[in-house]
Enzyme design. Structure first.
Site, PDB file in Angstrom:
ATOM      1  N   HIS A  38      -3.104   6.374  13.973  1.00  0.00           N
ATOM      2  CA  HIS A  38      -2.916   5.094  14.641  1.00  0.00           C
ATOM      3  C   HIS A  38      -1.646   4.644  14.349  1.00  0.00           C
ATOM      4  O   HIS A  38      -1.004   3.800  15.097  1.00  0.00           O
ATOM      5  CB  HIS A  38      -3.916   4.206  14.131  1.00  0.00           C
ATOM      6  CG  HIS A  38      -4.336   4.338  12.780  1.00  0.00           C
ATOM      7  ND1 HIS A  38      -4.151   5.535  11.917  1.00  0.00           N
ATOM      8  CD2 HIS A  38      -4.475   3.262  11.799  1.00  0.00           C
ATOM      9  CE1 HIS A  38      -4.493   5.157  10.649  1.00  0.00           C
ATOM     10  NE2 HIS A  38      -4.592   3.832  10.428  1.00  0.00           N
ATOM     11  N   ASN A  90       0.892  -1.096  -0.023  1.00  0.00           N
ATOM     12  CA  ASN A  90      -0.063   0.007   0.061  1.00  0.00           C
ATOM     13  C   ASN A  90       0.839   1.093  -0.012  1.00  0.00           C
ATOM     14  O   ASN A  90       1.805   1.421   1.014  1.00  0.00           O
ATOM     15  CB  ASN A  90      -0.831  -0.056   1.292  1.00  0.00           C
ATOM     16  CG  ASN A  90      -1.810   1.152   1.410  1.00  0.00           C
ATOM     17  OD1 ASN A  90      -1.356   2.244   1.073  1.00  0.00           O
ATOM     18  ND2 ASN A  90      -2.977   0.941   1.722  1.00  0.00           N
ATOM     19  N   TYR A 120      -9.763   5.360   3.460  1.00  0.00           N
ATOM     20  CA  TYR A 120     -10.702   6.054   4.114  1.00  0.00           C
ATOM     21  C   TYR A 120     -10.577   7.421   4.745  1.00  0.00           C
ATOM     22  O   TYR A 120     -11.376   7.913   5.350  1.00  0.00           O
ATOM     23  CB  TYR A 120     -11.028   5.130   5.187  1.00  0.00           C
ATOM     24  CG  TYR A 120     -11.624   3.849   4.806  1.00  0.00           C
ATOM     25  CD1 TYR A 120     -12.864   3.471   4.126  1.00  0.00           C
ATOM     26  CD2 TYR A 120     -10.781   2.780   5.110  1.00  0.00           C
ATOM     27  CE1 TYR A 120     -13.338   2.391   3.696  1.00  0.00           C
ATOM     28  CE2 TYR A 120     -11.436   1.193   4.366  1.00  0.00           C
ATOM     29  CZ  TYR A 120     -12.426   1.258   3.923  1.00  0.00           C
ATOM     30  OH  TYR A 120     -12.962  -0.091   3.412  1.00  0.00           O
ATOM     31  N   PHE A 145      -5.042   8.526   1.706  1.00  0.00           N
ATOM     32  CA  PHE A 145      -5.481   7.352   0.920  1.00  0.00           C
ATOM     33  C   PHE A 145      -6.443   6.666   1.946  1.00  0.00           C
ATOM     34  O   PHE A 145      -7.073   7.072   2.686  1.00  0.00           O
ATOM     35  CB  PHE A 145      -4.295   6.390   0.869  1.00  0.00           C
ATOM     36  CG  PHE A 145      -3.681   5.727   2.077  1.00  0.00           C
ATOM     37  CD1 PHE A 145      -2.880   6.605   2.889  1.00  0.00           C
ATOM     38  CD2 PHE A 145      -4.052   4.597   2.550  1.00  0.00           C
ATOM     39  CE1 PHE A 145      -2.529   6.073   4.261  1.00  0.00           C
ATOM     40  CE2 PHE A 145      -3.916   3.910   3.924  1.00  0.00           C
ATOM     41  CZ  PHE A 145      -2.967   4.633   4.692  1.00  0.00           C
ATOM     42  N   ASP A 198      -0.881  -4.062   9.749  1.00  0.00           N
ATOM     43  CA  ASP A 198      -2.199  -4.339   9.497  1.00  0.00           C
ATOM     44  C   ASP A 198      -3.091  -3.180  10.240  1.00  0.00           C
ATOM     45  O   ASP A 198      -3.133  -3.295  11.393  1.00  0.00           O
ATOM     46  CB  ASP A 198      -2.605  -5.703   9.996  1.00  0.00           C
ATOM     47  CG  ASP A 198      -3.918  -6.299   8.998  1.00  0.00           C
ATOM     48  OD1 ASP A 198      -3.692  -6.390   7.497  1.00  0.00           O
ATOM     49  OD2 ASP A 198      -4.749  -6.408   9.521  1.00  0.00           O
ATOM     50  N   LYS A 220      -1.211  14.709   9.690  1.00  0.00           N
ATOM     51  CA  LYS A 220      -2.091  13.438   9.684  1.00  0.00           C
ATOM     52  C   LYS A 220      -1.211  12.520  10.355  1.00  0.00           C
ATOM     53  O   LYS A 220      -1.272  11.655  11.288  1.00  0.00           O
ATOM     54  CB  LYS A 220      -2.611  12.924   8.631  1.00  0.00           C
ATOM     55  CG  LYS A 220      -3.399  11.779   8.596  1.00  0.00           C
ATOM     56  CD  LYS A 220      -3.304  10.675   7.514  1.00  0.00           C
ATOM     57  CE  LYS A 220      -3.609   9.302   7.897  1.00  0.00           C
ATOM     58  NZ  LYS A 220      -3.702   8.270   7.010  1.00  0.00           N
ATOM     59  N   GLY A 272       0.375   4.204   0.320  1.00  0.00           N
ATOM     60  CA  GLY A 272       0.013   5.296   1.261  1.00  0.00           C
ATOM     61  C   GLY A 272       0.619   4.952   2.641  1.00  0.00           C
ATOM     62  O   GLY A 272       1.361   5.810   3.267  1.00  0.00           O
ATOM     63  N   LYS A 273       0.682   3.490   2.811  1.00  0.00           N
ATOM     64  CA  LYS A 273       1.215   3.250   4.205  1.00  0.00           C
ATOM     65  C   LYS A 273       2.728   3.269   4.160  1.00  0.00           C
ATOM     66  O   LYS A 273       3.301   3.769   4.940  1.00  0.00           O
ATOM     67  CB  LYS A 273       1.040   1.636   4.287  1.00  0.00           C
ATOM     68  CG  LYS A 273      -0.601   1.421   4.826  1.00  0.00           C
ATOM     69  CD  LYS A 273      -0.520   0.102   5.143  1.00  0.00           C
ATOM     70  CE  LYS A 273      -1.804  -0.657   5.686  1.00  0.00           C
ATOM     71  NZ  LYS A 273      -2.178  -2.090   5.851  1.00  0.00           N
TER      72      LYS A 273
END
Ligand code: IMP
Length: 198
Positions: free
Chosen positions: A185, A13, A159, A157, A71, A180, A15-16
């Site tokens: 999280h 991913n 949600y 990215f 995850d 952000k 974004g991650k």
């Protein structure tokens, strides 16, 4: 403790990937999965921790590098915690998050037409740090917030356009990535493994 000097960021991913590599100290050698031709393992775990471990162990064994995998998922109170560990899968094979967000609105509307006051949600993240010999370490982080009635913002990215973190009145999608990144999280989970990196 021997500090980690080289790491594989075990995520497909982008974004991650961007967030995790920006959190790690500059001087650490970072590898991405793009350097290796490895297909993704099936995420058959029952929870975030199991799935983070499946990914990090698999990529670490394949590359002989220490691997950091994440995850994560969005948990909406009105939907009893869904999409949760299925957050990525709600985007379908093509990982279309316009589709996933529409599904969220559809499911919330189905339960309650006016859910404006029942919009509590959180993002959850489990980070797994796995060594090629199987040694592992896990950390978790949560950011509380609410679901916006409308999609807002094009940054970020997944949600991000519908999640408003507690204490703010903008969605993650409207925020500068640098803001952000330090309230989410993933950051909260990262703080608990930071010491491995010096
Ligand atoms: P997985 O951990 O690869 O199974 O995917 C987690 C999914 O949760 C991602 O595909 C995103 O859609 C969503 N997600 C996790 N963290 C974030 C975030 O920080 N912003 C927006 N969506 C996220």
């Amino acid at each position: 403790m021997n500090k980690i000097k080289e790491i594989l960021i075990g995520t497909n991913n982008s974004g991650k990937y961007k967030e995790i590599s920006a959190l790690l100290p500059k001087e650490i050698v970072k590898h991405s999965l793009k350097e290796f031709k490895i297909s993704a393992p099936e995420e058959t775990g029952k929870n975030y921790k199991e799935n983070a471990f499946i990914k990090a162990l698999y990529y670490s064994k394949k590359t002989n590098l220490i691997c950091l995998s994440d995850d994560s998922g969005l948990e909406i109170d009105l939907l009893n915690g869904s999409p949760g560990i299925y957050s990525s899968r709600w985007g379908g094979k093509k990982k279309n998050f316009d589709l996933a967000i529409n599904k969220i609105f559809y499911e919330m509307n189905k339960i309650k037409k006016d859910w404006k006051k029942d919009n509590r949600a959180k993002f959850f993240c489990c980070l797994a740090l796995v060594w090629p010999n199987g040694k592992s370490f896990f950390s978790e982080g949560i950011v509380n917030g609410k679901i916006s009635k409308k999609k807002k913002g094009k940054k970020g990215f997944g949600y991000d356009p519908i999640f408003v973190p507690k204490g703010y009145n903008k969605t993650f999608g409207e925020m500068e990535p640098k803001l952000k990144m330090f309230i989410d999280h993933r950051y909260k989970a990262y703080l608990k493994i930071k010491n491995f990196f010096g």
